[in-house]
Write a protein that holds these residues in place. Sequence first.
Motif, PDB file in Angstrom:
ATOM      1  N   ALA A 203       0.825  -1.211   0.000  1.00  0.00           N
ATOM      2  CA  ALA A 203       0.000   0.000   0.000  1.00  0.00           C
ATOM      3  C   ALA A 203       0.858   1.260   0.000  1.00  0.00           C
ATOM      4  CB  ALA A 203      -0.934  -0.004   1.205  1.00  0.00           C
ATOM      5  N   VAL A 204       1.915   1.250   0.807  1.00  0.00           N
ATOM      6  CA  VAL A 204       2.815   2.404   0.846  1.00  0.00           C
ATOM      7  C   VAL A 204       3.552   2.543  -0.479  1.00  0.00           C
ATOM      8  CG1 VAL A 204       4.904   3.356   1.906  1.00  0.00           C
ATOM      9  CG2 VAL A 204       3.085   2.403   3.348  1.00  0.00           C
ATOM     10  N   ALA A 205       4.029   1.442  -1.030  1.00  0.00           N
ATOM     11  CA  ALA A 205       4.744   1.479  -2.309  1.00  0.00           C
ATOM     12  C   ALA A 205       3.862   2.064  -3.410  1.00  0.00           C
ATOM     13  CB  ALA A 205       5.200   0.078  -2.688  1.00  0.00           C
ATOM     14  N   GLU A 206       2.599   1.725  -3.384  1.00  0.00           N
ATOM     15  CA  GLU A 206       1.682   2.255  -4.394  1.00  0.00           C
ATOM     16  C   GLU A 206       1.471   3.756  -4.211  1.00  0.00           C
ATOM     17  OE1 GLU A 206      -2.901   1.592  -6.018  1.00  0.00           O
ATOM     18  OE2 GLU A 206      -1.994   0.159  -4.617  1.00  0.00           O
ATOM     19  N   LEU A 207       1.398   4.195  -2.965  1.00  0.00           N
ATOM     20  CA  LEU A 207       1.195   5.616  -2.692  1.00  0.00           C
ATOM     21  C   LEU A 207       2.394   6.461  -3.108  1.00  0.00           C
ATOM     22  CD1 LEU A 207      -0.548   5.723   0.826  1.00  0.00           C
ATOM     23  CD2 LEU A 207      -1.439   6.689  -1.301  1.00  0.00           C
ATOM     24  N   VAL A 208       3.601   5.995  -2.811  1.00  0.00           N
ATOM     25  CA  VAL A 208       4.783   6.826  -3.050  1.00  0.00           C
ATOM     26  C   VAL A 208       5.349   6.653  -4.447  1.00  0.00           C
ATOM     27  CG1 VAL A 208       5.364   6.874  -0.597  1.00  0.00           C
ATOM     28  CG2 VAL A 208       6.406   5.146  -2.063  1.00  0.00           C
ATOM     29  N   GLY A 209       5.063   5.519  -5.100  1.00  0.00           N
ATOM     30  CA  GLY A 209       5.588   5.289  -6.438  1.00  0.00           C
ATOM     31  C   GLY A 209       7.094   5.093  -6.430  1.00  0.00           C
ATOM     32  N   GLY A 210       7.703   5.208  -7.620  1.00  0.00           N
ATOM     33  CA  GLY A 210       9.158   5.060  -7.727  1.00  0.00           C
ATOM     34  C   GLY A 210       9.646   3.741  -7.190  1.00  0.00           C
ATOM     35  N   ASP A 211      10.624   3.816  -6.273  1.00  0.00           N
ATOM     36  CA  ASP A 211      11.178   2.590  -5.701  1.00  0.00           C
ATOM     37  C   ASP A 211      10.328   2.044  -4.555  1.00  0.00           C
ATOM     38  OD1 ASP A 211      11.689   4.400  -3.687  1.00  0.00           O
ATOM     39  OD2 ASP A 211      13.868   4.134  -3.681  1.00  0.00           O
ATOM     40  N   LEU A 224       5.071  -6.232  13.908  1.00  0.00           N
ATOM     41  CA  LEU A 224       4.962  -6.305  12.456  1.00  0.00           C
ATOM     42  C   LEU A 224       5.313  -4.972  11.810  1.00  0.00           C
ATOM     43  CD1 LEU A 224       4.130  -7.753   9.838  1.00  0.00           C
ATOM     44  CD2 LEU A 224       1.759  -7.063  10.331  1.00  0.00           C
ATOM     45  N   ALA A 225       4.870  -3.883  12.414  1.00  0.00           N
ATOM     46  CA  ALA A 225       5.152  -2.561  11.841  1.00  0.00           C
ATOM     47  C   ALA A 225       6.652  -2.306  11.758  1.00  0.00           C
ATOM     48  CB  ALA A 225       4.474  -1.465  12.662  1.00  0.00           C
ATOM     49  N   PHE A 226       7.398  -2.769  12.752  1.00  0.00           N
ATOM     50  CA  PHE A 226       8.854  -2.621  12.736  1.00  0.00           C
ATOM     51  C   PHE A 226       9.440  -3.391  11.556  1.00  0.00           C
ATOM     52  CE2 PHE A 226      13.193  -3.676  13.763  1.00  0.00           C
ATOM     53  CZ  PHE A 226      13.688  -2.574  14.439  1.00  0.00           C
ATOM     54  N   ASP A 227       9.029  -4.642  11.382  1.00  0.00           N
ATOM     55  CA  ASP A 227       9.544  -5.466  10.287  1.00  0.00           C
ATOM     56  C   ASP A 227       9.224  -4.855   8.928  1.00  0.00           C
ATOM     57  OD1 ASP A 227      10.430  -7.321  12.169  1.00  0.00           O
ATOM     58  OD2 ASP A 227       8.576  -8.483  12.077  1.00  0.00           O
ATOM     59  N   GLN A 228       8.005  -4.370   8.768  1.00  0.00           N
ATOM     60  CA  GLN A 228       7.609  -3.753   7.503  1.00  0.00           C
ATOM     61  C   GLN A 228       8.396  -2.475   7.241  1.00  0.00           C
ATOM     62  OE1 GLN A 228       3.467  -3.532   8.619  1.00  0.00           O
ATOM     63  NE2 GLN A 228       2.907  -5.150   7.168  1.00  0.00           N
ATOM     64  N   SER A 229       8.677  -1.743   8.305  1.00  0.00           N
ATOM     65  CA  SER A 229       9.401  -0.482   8.152  1.00  0.00           C
ATOM     66  C   SER A 229      10.815  -0.696   7.616  1.00  0.00           C
ATOM     67  CB  SER A 229       9.457   0.256   9.494  1.00  0.00           C
ATOM     68  OG  SER A 229       8.159   0.595   9.933  1.00  0.00           O
ATOM     69  N   LEU A 230      11.442  -1.802   8.016  1.00  0.00           N
ATOM     70  CA  LEU A 230      12.775  -2.111   7.506  1.00  0.00           C
ATOM     71  C   LEU A 230      12.768  -2.258   5.988  1.00  0.00           C
ATOM     72  CD1 LEU A 230      14.002  -4.721  10.163  1.00  0.00           C
ATOM     73  CD2 LEU A 230      14.633  -2.303  10.008  1.00  0.00           C
ATOM     74  N   GLN A 231      11.644  -2.710   5.456  1.00  0.00           N
ATOM     75  CA  GLN A 231      11.515  -2.862   4.009  1.00  0.00           C
ATOM     76  C   GLN A 231      11.201  -1.541   3.324  1.00  0.00           C
ATOM     77  OE1 GLN A 231       9.024  -6.316   2.773  1.00  0.00           O
ATOM     78  NE2 GLN A 231       8.777  -6.683   4.973  1.00  0.00           N
ATOM     79  N   LEU A 232      10.627  -0.611   4.058  1.00  0.00           N
ATOM     80  CA  LEU A 232      10.102   0.611   3.442  1.00  0.00           C
ATOM     81  C   LEU A 232      11.057   1.803   3.490  1.00  0.00           C
ATOM     82  CD1 LEU A 232       6.428   0.363   4.731  1.00  0.00           C
ATOM     83  CD2 LEU A 232       7.159   0.337   2.329  1.00  0.00           C
ATOM     84  N   VAL A 233      11.979   1.824   4.446  1.00  0.00           N
ATOM     85  CA  VAL A 233      12.847   2.985   4.581  1.00  0.00           C
ATOM     86  C   VAL A 233      14.112   2.803   3.735  1.00  0.00           C
ATOM     87  CG1 VAL A 233      14.161   2.163   6.614  1.00  0.00           C
ATOM     88  CG2 VAL A 233      13.773   4.634   6.269  1.00  0.00           C
ATOM     89  N   ARG A 234      14.544   3.870   3.081  1.00  0.00           N
ATOM     90  CA  ARG A 234      15.745   3.775   2.223  1.00  0.00           C
ATOM     91  C   ARG A 234      17.014   3.569   3.043  1.00  0.00           C
ATOM     92  NH1 ARG A 234      13.005   7.946  -0.511  1.00  0.00           N
ATOM     93  NH2 ARG A 234      12.228   7.211  -2.524  1.00  0.00           N
ATOM     94  N   ASP A 235      17.095   4.278   4.145  1.00  0.00           N
ATOM     95  CA  ASP A 235      18.301   4.258   4.970  1.00  0.00           C
ATOM     96  C   ASP A 235      17.876   4.010   6.415  1.00  0.00           C
ATOM     97  OD1 ASP A 235      20.563   4.786   6.481  1.00  0.00           O
ATOM     98  OD2 ASP A 235      21.141   6.573   5.335  1.00  0.00           O
ATOM     99  N   ARG A 236      18.343   2.925   7.005  1.00  0.00           N
ATOM    100  CA  ARG A 236      17.914   2.584   8.365  1.00  0.00           C
ATOM    101  C   ARG A 236      18.307   3.636   9.394  1.00  0.00           C
ATOM    102  NH1 ARG A 236      18.468  -4.027   9.114  1.00  0.00           N
ATOM    103  NH2 ARG A 236      17.189  -4.560   7.286  1.00  0.00           N
TER     104      ARG A 236
END
Length: 310
Positions: A203-211, A224-236
């Motif tokens: 859902a986030v990937a669709e909203l932000v587009g690009g990468d 779960l939110a922590f695990d998903q965030s690791l996938q979503l942030v460019r730089d930890r």
Amino acid sequence: MKAIAFTRFGDADVMSWQELPDPLLGPDQVLVEVKAAGVNPVDFKIRAGYLQGLMPHHMPLIPGWDVSGVVRAVGIGVTDWKAGDEILAYARKDHVQFGAYAELISIPDRMLARKPSNVDFVTAAALPLAGLTALQALKAVDTGAGDVVLVHAAAGGVGHLQVQIARELGAARVLGTASPRNHEFVRSLGAEPVAYGDALVDAVAELVGGDGKVDVVIDNVGGLAFDQSLQLVRDRRQMTSIVDGPRALENGVINTWARPNAEQTQWLVDLVAAGSLRVEVQQTLPLAEAVKAHRLLEGGHVRGKVVLTA
């Protein structure tokens, strides 16, 4: 004075309305007549005994780190405050015992901010801990101009302030996770709501587009939110968690623990006074009903804050 206190750790029922000695007034402290006390998740964690390994605790213990009120007296070394001044503070001391769920509290003068006349005591008491947590987390990951920010639990006590403060710091877009019933509320704060759960990454990937990634992630949930965030942030190094310290350190993520800061508290309450920061208070209750307030907060579905009034 009267206060809500407990003499053993446990569930909400260990707290009771008690008659206790008035607080001592140290040379660098201010004695405050409490008008309102904010209720925070850390309060019931203290009550349950979860913080015993982090800070010294003493009984009888009065909970509460958020306070607004009126100065009644000042210590002999205090020069910037006088009786009658209206204040707010994140009053976290080194030892856990004399908190804000009371008629009176003594507070080190370095923690105090001045309450603007157009900000009521309930709003002022709801702000310090949640506001400082929100601001310091955003600053820890250098949130700034042009950033796309993801805030978890965007309708909660910390999150609803965070989405607004992120915009004040220059963020270009703020996405906020929330249950569908809170999406309109999150949108009203200036964030783009997104449902939490298994489909969040897509859902986030669709909203932000690009990468499909964001610049900053603020984790107010863990799990779960922590695990998903690791996938979503460019730089930890631009992700922070306020709830999952050990895992944050293990994964190169910043852990934030709010510190009292009078200057930042003043900045926040001045934003409120100017109409630039909205503090949502779901419910106010009399101080004597602190047990009910804790149960409400432990239910996990509070929008904004719960505040006790003296």
